[in-house]
Design a protein around this motif. Structure first.
Motif, mmCIF file in Angstrom:
data_model
loop_
_atom_site.group_PDB
_atom_site.id
_atom_site.type_symbol
_atom_site.label_atom_id
_atom_site.label_comp_id
_atom_site.label_asym_id
_atom_site.label_seq_id
_atom_site.Cartn_x
_atom_site.Cartn_y
_atom_site.Cartn_z
ATOM 1 N N VAL A 104 0.787 -1.219 -0.174
ATOM 2 C CA VAL A 104 -0.006 0.080 0.063
ATOM 3 C C VAL A 104 0.687 1.305 0.018
ATOM 4 O O VAL A 104 0.412 2.359 0.127
ATOM 5 C CB VAL A 104 -1.019 -0.028 1.190
ATOM 6 C CG1 VAL A 104 -2.005 -1.172 1.270
ATOM 7 C CG2 VAL A 104 -0.234 -0.086 2.467
ATOM 8 N N GLY A 105 2.331 1.002 -0.360
ATOM 9 C CA GLY A 105 3.006 2.406 -0.385
ATOM 10 C C GLY A 105 4.360 2.380 0.329
ATOM 11 O O GLY A 105 5.049 3.155 -0.046
ATOM 12 N N LEU A 106 4.538 1.365 1.316
ATOM 13 C CA LEU A 106 5.858 1.178 1.699
ATOM 14 C C LEU A 106 7.142 0.732 0.676
ATOM 15 O O LEU A 106 7.982 1.013 0.673
ATOM 16 C CB LEU A 106 5.883 0.232 2.807
ATOM 17 C CG LEU A 106 7.156 -0.122 3.866
ATOM 18 C CD1 LEU A 106 7.554 1.492 4.174
ATOM 19 C CD2 LEU A 106 6.904 -0.748 4.897
ATOM 20 N N HIS A 107 6.439 -0.030 -0.383
ATOM 21 C CA HIS A 107 7.186 -0.737 -1.426
ATOM 22 C C HIS A 107 8.330 -1.495 -0.799
ATOM 23 O O HIS A 107 9.471 -1.457 -1.006
ATOM 24 C CB HIS A 107 7.994 0.406 -2.304
ATOM 25 C CG HIS A 107 6.792 1.274 -2.805
ATOM 26 N ND1 HIS A 107 5.713 1.054 -3.620
ATOM 27 C CD2 HIS A 107 6.747 2.799 -2.936
ATOM 28 C CE1 HIS A 107 5.082 2.042 -3.850
ATOM 29 N NE2 HIS A 107 5.655 3.044 -3.536
ATOM 30 N N ARG A 108 7.924 -2.415 -0.132
ATOM 31 C CA ARG A 108 8.644 -3.643 0.399
ATOM 32 C C ARG A 108 8.216 -4.923 0.053
ATOM 33 O O ARG A 108 8.345 -5.219 -1.512
ATOM 34 C CB ARG A 108 8.734 -3.461 1.812
ATOM 35 C CG ARG A 108 9.705 -3.904 2.663
ATOM 36 C CD ARG A 108 9.669 -3.789 4.033
ATOM 37 N NE ARG A 108 8.502 -4.518 4.729
ATOM 38 C CZ ARG A 108 8.112 -4.426 5.984
ATOM 39 N NH1 ARG A 108 8.825 -3.701 6.847
ATOM 40 N NH2 ARG A 108 6.758 -4.878 6.458
#
Lengths: 342, 342
Positions: A104-108
């Protein structure tokens, strides 16, 4: 909304039991050996919110979950993850609940909302006889990098939006999505809506630290974890204390994010959390903290009490908690899962 | 020049014994409980290179030193330190060797060269019946912040100059200075002269890491400590590995100094230390490392081998070393003093 706290913050049996007693539906953990400490101590519902892909690790986790009849929940973000878990689940004839991990946006880890392989990956999960697809899981860890509570609230709202859109996409493909699990302490504290969310997984909230304080989602006196140190040397500019990076860690935020000055706040023991006596730990060696002096003196040998930047990593460096109630020591608790990184 | 290695790097009995067998005159440690692990395991000459001022800590250290007939060496940089040690030494009727701690530029503990109270402080030590003044001790930790080997060499040379001038000042006041102890791995490796120095106390040298590599005082293949991790997820830009700040720490240098990109170097297991396959660990969560991809792929489940920024803090996060010889596992050694920060 169910609460399933992340025990990576405290790694402590006593605290997990208190969380369960207070209504938590189970625990969340990151690593297999960390989870095993809690499974072996009576916790019966465990989400390992980590993409497990190594056969030997899955084997000891699923064997223990079967032996203790644990409701085990894992996450997947790749076909390799499905194959790895399905194989070991089959070996032990154990039913495992599976979440699809959403980025959801941490890009992990996780699939982004528009990932073209998403439906196919979920169908692959569903086809496995020992895997039960139960829904979606995300961690908006980038709330820690937000500028303030309002920005953290927006990230949590965005997360909620993404998760609901993904749920609808899967449902429109005939896939049931009974659970939607989100979690991060700043997001949870800043959020004003949990529409469509069935579970939250905050971890840091049990102690708090300078990170939620910086976001102004808590007050200073809501931080439960502090470190006691001693002034061992001093000069014109600094007090030198016996707490360094082997106690406070070098973290200046979560997920490599910064935004804080120094490595902790220091107060004379008798002026704990008095902002007039608040000092910054400006530099750390492994066993020394360098504290910027204000306009008062402290004798060598004096105690100072520290508020760390990031309590999750501090707890992992030490062996026991000393529990205070009304200024009196009431217990010592083992940090039983400390160092369980496998 | 005697070698008295600092065991804060490895915290391991087996390695301390190997160092003694190789000719070390004893060990150096930072903390009392760290030292006790080695005293209780047969090490008979110990310098605690830390300004100890707390009675309860001195009490258990000096009691153990007396019980095991240990040659115990402590440092002092304040009158309060003299009083604290003298009192406990008297209580246990134990003779303690005392170094005056000199600040040679790290600006942490110690007296600067021109401190007007220096001679008086040494005379105060000499007056104590259970304290034997044996000389000077310094740690030029700022060599870690040097730009290159030549700059580190100059700092070591400066340290040597300061220590010799202080020695002469004390001697001209009728004070004998039999020992002059210095130490830091970069300084030791870069230095070309030990004039007037009787002892060095390097710690990091047993493993090395990216810090001496950055200074070009060693080659990549001289680094002995690596971390094995697994690729657990990936996307277009990054491999996600199961080694985060709870394994690698957030250190980007010693003493809060930086100068390195990212949090470690990563190599596919079969291309370890092949610079064409060298990747940067660019970001860390607690249990995830974010590795910048190059022009090759790695399957989920692949192993990578990591060179950490700072091996001293990595060792302190874990419980055992896996010992490799010619690619074969030959032993597992306990990191016995891990977490002994008291």
């Amino acid at each position: 909304v169910n609460v399933r706290p992340h025990i990576k913050t405290h790694k402590c049996i006593e605290l997990a039991r208190q969380q369960i007693d207070a209504g938590a539906v189970g625990i969340t953990s990151s690593k297999v050996d960390e989870a095993l400490v809690f499974i072996n101590n009576g916790i019966r519902s465990v989400t390992v919110a980590y993409p497990l892909v190594v056969d030997s690790k899955l084997d000891r986790l699923i064997a223990a979950a079967r032996a203790h009849d644990v409701d085990l929940r894992l996450i997947i973000d790749s076909p390799a993850g499905v194959d790895a878990i399905a194989q070991v689940a089959g070996r032990h004839q154990k039913q495992i609940s599976i979440f699809l991990k959403i980025d959801v946006g941490l890009h992990r880890c996780g699939l982004t909302e528009d990932d073209p392989g998403m439906v196919e990956l979920v169908q692959k999960i569903i086809r496995e006889p020992n895997l039960n697809f139960v829904g979606l899981l995300s961690h908006a860890g980038h709330t820690y990098g937000a500028d303030d509570a309002e920005a953290a609230r927006k990230i949590a709202q965005e997360e909620c939006g993404i998760m609901n859109r993904v749920r609808k996409k899967l449902e429109s493909n005939g896939i049931e999505v009974p659970e939607v699990s989100v979690g991060s302490t700043p997001g949870t504290l800043a959020s004003d809506s949990y529409e469509g969310i069935t579970e939250i997984r905050p971890g840091n909230y049990i102690f708090m630290d300078r990170m939620p304080l910086r976001l102004k989602v808590i007050e200073l006196n809501q931080i439960a974890l502090s470190v006691l140190a001693t002034v061992v040397s001093k000069n014109a500019d600094y007090f030198i204390i016996d707490s360094g990076s082997k106690t406070l860690s070098s973290d200046q935020g979560a997920h490599g994010m910064s935004g804080m000055e120094g490595f902790g706040l220091a107060y004379p023991l008798d002026q704990f959390e008095d902002t007039n006596h608040e000092m910054i730990v400006t530099r750390l060696s492994e066993e020394h903290g360098i504290v910027i002096r204000k306009d008062f003196d402290l004798a060598i040998g004096s105690k100072v009490r520290l508020i760390p930047n990031h309590s999750c990593v501090v707890a992992n460096l030490l062996n026991t908690y000393t529990v205070l109630k009304d200024g009196q020591i009431t217990a010592q608790w083992d940090i039983a899962a400390r160092g369980q990184v496998h």
